[in-house]
Design a protein around this motif. Sequence first.
Motif, short mmCIF file in Angstrom:
data_model
loop_
_atom_site.label_atom_id
_atom_site.label_comp_id
_atom_site.label_asym_id
_atom_site.label_seq_id
_atom_site.Cartn_x
_atom_site.Cartn_y
_atom_site.Cartn_z
N ALA B 122 79.59 43.91 40.73
CA ALA B 122 80.90 43.69 40.22
C ALA B 122 80.81 42.42 39.36
N VAL B 123 82.14 42.12 38.89
CA VAL B 123 82.27 41.22 37.75
C VAL B 123 82.87 39.98 38.61
N ILE B 124 82.26 38.91 38.37
CA ILE B 124 82.92 37.64 38.69
C ILE B 124 83.20 36.77 37.58
N VAL B 125 84.47 35.91 38.26
CA VAL B 125 85.22 35.19 37.35
C VAL B 125 85.37 33.94 37.96
N PRO B 126 85.34 32.79 37.21
CA PRO B 126 85.60 31.20 37.84
C PRO B 126 87.02 31.59 38.66
N VAL B 127 87.33 30.55 39.60
CA VAL B 127 88.52 30.76 40.46
C VAL B 127 89.93 30.54 39.66
N ASP B 128 89.43 29.39 38.57
CA ASP B 128 90.70 29.05 37.70
C ASP B 128 90.81 30.07 36.59
N ASN B 129 89.86 30.92 36.46
CA ASN B 129 89.87 32.09 35.47
C ASN B 129 90.36 31.62 34.03
N PRO B 130 89.62 30.74 33.35
CA PRO B 130 90.12 30.24 32.10
C PRO B 130 90.43 31.47 31.21
N GLY B 143 86.90 36.48 22.38
CA GLY B 143 86.55 35.11 22.78
C GLY B 143 86.09 34.69 24.18
N VAL B 144 86.03 36.06 25.17
CA VAL B 144 85.56 35.91 26.45
C VAL B 144 84.07 35.57 26.32
N LYS B 145 83.80 34.62 27.36
CA LYS B 145 82.22 34.34 27.30
C LYS B 145 81.65 34.91 28.35
N LEU B 146 80.86 35.85 28.11
CA LEU B 146 80.38 36.86 29.19
C LEU B 146 78.82 36.88 29.50
N VAL B 147 78.56 36.62 30.56
CA VAL B 147 77.13 36.49 30.74
C VAL B 147 76.54 37.70 31.52
N ILE B 148 75.27 38.30 31.23
CA ILE B 148 74.85 39.59 31.90
C ILE B 148 73.23 39.25 31.98
N GLY B 149 72.58 40.05 32.46
CA GLY B 149 71.29 40.17 32.55
C GLY B 149 70.55 40.70 31.31
N THR B 150 69.13 40.36 30.98
CA THR B 150 68.31 41.01 30.25
C THR B 150 68.14 42.56 30.37
N LYS B 151 67.83 43.29 29.46
CA LYS B 151 67.69 44.74 29.74
C LYS B 151 66.64 44.95 30.52
N ASP B 152 65.86 44.28 30.69
CA ASP B 152 64.56 44.50 31.50
C ASP B 152 64.56 44.08 32.94
N ALA B 206 80.95 37.28 34.44
CA ALA B 206 79.51 37.81 34.47
C ALA B 206 79.54 39.24 35.27
N PHE B 207 78.58 39.87 35.05
CA PHE B 207 78.29 41.06 35.86
C PHE B 207 77.11 40.66 36.73
N VAL B 208 77.36 40.86 37.88
CA VAL B 208 76.25 40.46 38.87
C VAL B 208 76.34 41.29 40.03
N TYR B 209 75.54 41.31 41.14
CA TYR B 209 75.59 41.91 42.19
C TYR B 209 76.77 41.62 42.99
N LYS B 210 77.41 42.53 43.84
CA LYS B 210 78.53 42.05 44.67
C LYS B 210 78.20 41.33 45.62
N SER B 211 76.81 41.16 45.99
CA SER B 211 76.45 40.11 47.06
C SER B 211 76.07 38.61 46.39
N ASP B 212 76.36 38.44 45.11
CA ASP B 212 75.88 37.27 44.73
C ASP B 212 76.98 36.16 44.73
N VAL B 213 78.11 36.51 45.47
CA VAL B 213 79.17 35.51 45.58
C VAL B 213 78.68 34.90 47.09
N LYS B 214 78.41 33.83 47.09
CA LYS B 214 77.72 33.06 48.31
C LYS B 214 78.83 32.60 49.09
N GLN B 215 78.69 32.43 50.59
CA GLN B 215 79.66 31.84 51.26
C GLN B 215 80.51 30.63 50.44
#
Lengths: 280, 275
Positions: B122-130, B143-152, B206-215
């Motif tokens: 999933a893609v996550i964004v901060p709640v105030d979504n700058p 100008g979007v600052k995106l964080v992803i994982g390394t290819k490995d 950021a592209f992360v797992y959909k499970s990465d958004v903790k309670q």
Amino acid sequence: MVSIRYRKAGNAVRNVSWTKARGAGLTLLLGILLSSFLLFVTVPIASLFLRITPEAFFRSLAEPVVVDALVLSLLTATVSTVIVILFGTPLSYINARTEYRGKDIVDTLTDLPIVLPPAVAGIALLMAFGRRGVVGEYLDAFGIQIAFTTLAVILAQVFVASPFYIRQARASFEAVDRIYEDAARTLGASRLRVLLRVTVPIAWTGLVSGAILTFARALGEFGATIMFAGNFQGRTQTMPLAIYTTMQGDIYDAISLSIVLVIISFAVILAVTFVTRRRI
Amino acid sequence: MKSHRNITLLGPLLLIAAVIAVAGCTGTTEAPPSKEQTTLTVFTAASLTGAFTDIGKAYEAENRNVKIDLVFDGSQALRTQIEQGASPDVFVSANVKHMKALEDAGFMENGTVELFVENSLAVIVPVDNPAKIATLADLTKPGVKLVIGTKDVPFGSYTRQVLDKMANSSAYGPAYKEAVMGNVISEETAVSSVVPKLTLGEADAAFVYKSDVKQEDRDKLTRIDIPAVYNVVAQYPLGILAESQQKDAAAAFIAFVRGTDGSAILTEYGFDPIP
């Protein structure tokens, strides 16, 4: 030099042969301690060289990820060292030569990054210069963004590596005998001229070895960089970050980069030894 | 002069040491160990940090004589550690590749290795979504600052698979992938270091797992789902190490993970348990 303190046996008659035997035993023990520690240090480093063939090493050296990291590391560490020298030299000179209220606080603050864990330094820098940081939010209003740029890498390096130069420079300036400075002053030289023509040349070896140590520490910076500058090839991926990243993929690239860092570190130690041995 | 300065430095240091000492004393009170205390070491992919922390606690509460030692890191880093001689009892990987490598090299008790959950990106964004990102198309905005994982690392290679699928679609096209990759500011080696950069608002997406958004992060992060047609299904295997001295205890723990209680916790964290 190792000095061993032992309790003198209260009123035992100390015969010569017993003392000698104990001396020999002590020498043996120290020898074992010393050699086992030397092995502990050298075996892992030697193992780096043993786990890779020269062909694989040179093949890795041509990899873009390795080249980019090398170039970025050398560039940022050099710039960081220059910045530290520009700001650190006047600061250490003032603290070595003048007394003022709060000097000890300044000394403590400039030493602080040595004892801070790098990760703490990284979070602190992010809290200050990040987009929503204490300082960063005002810069952001002007469209200036520092975090996750090459500048962030340099700031992280300056932050963690500056104490090495500042401490060394302060000690070197303190060690300069004021007689020479006073003589130059009476002969009509200005303060600045005395500093540049008398004090700095006398303190030169200390200043250079401090700068080399700062360079080496900047080159090895990892924790603060990955927090504050992130990990992006060619922009913020310095050699330690590249080692960490390539470990996830091609371990040989990681070993090659490690070997390059070992060689540079070794050269740094040699340089410091050489510079400090030379007497002017 | 010299000693004076040492005192200035020593004061704060002593204070810090005292604080740490006090903090150390007020830690968890250990349950009195019974006569047969077993400690299971579980190497777990970083994306399972929240879920396995809870599962570990629930398991210890039910089994007073077992202590679960969890080690979280990127799957590749854990695999490397096992190859270099680390000997956990259980390995939980975020992808089949690393587990397969260990199986082939004889590190795993191959009969015990099984897939136990599925996950997707999933893609996550901060709640105030700058950066004002409402859809996947917005990720290409300059100008979007995106964080992803390394290819490995698994979540980084899945991200590239998702972007490849989008590049091959008529809806997005190759230029989309290029523009998105052009906005990447950092490539992280573990999911755990991505989320803080967003909760702090230092990155836009950021592209992360959909499970990465903790309670506890649900009020700080917004999730943008990736349609199944572009998404990947990440399958997580777990298994017992061949070298483990406590295979029965390890099997009991795995049974708990795959049972009702474990599945409930995994579901709560956004994973899809495989029955």
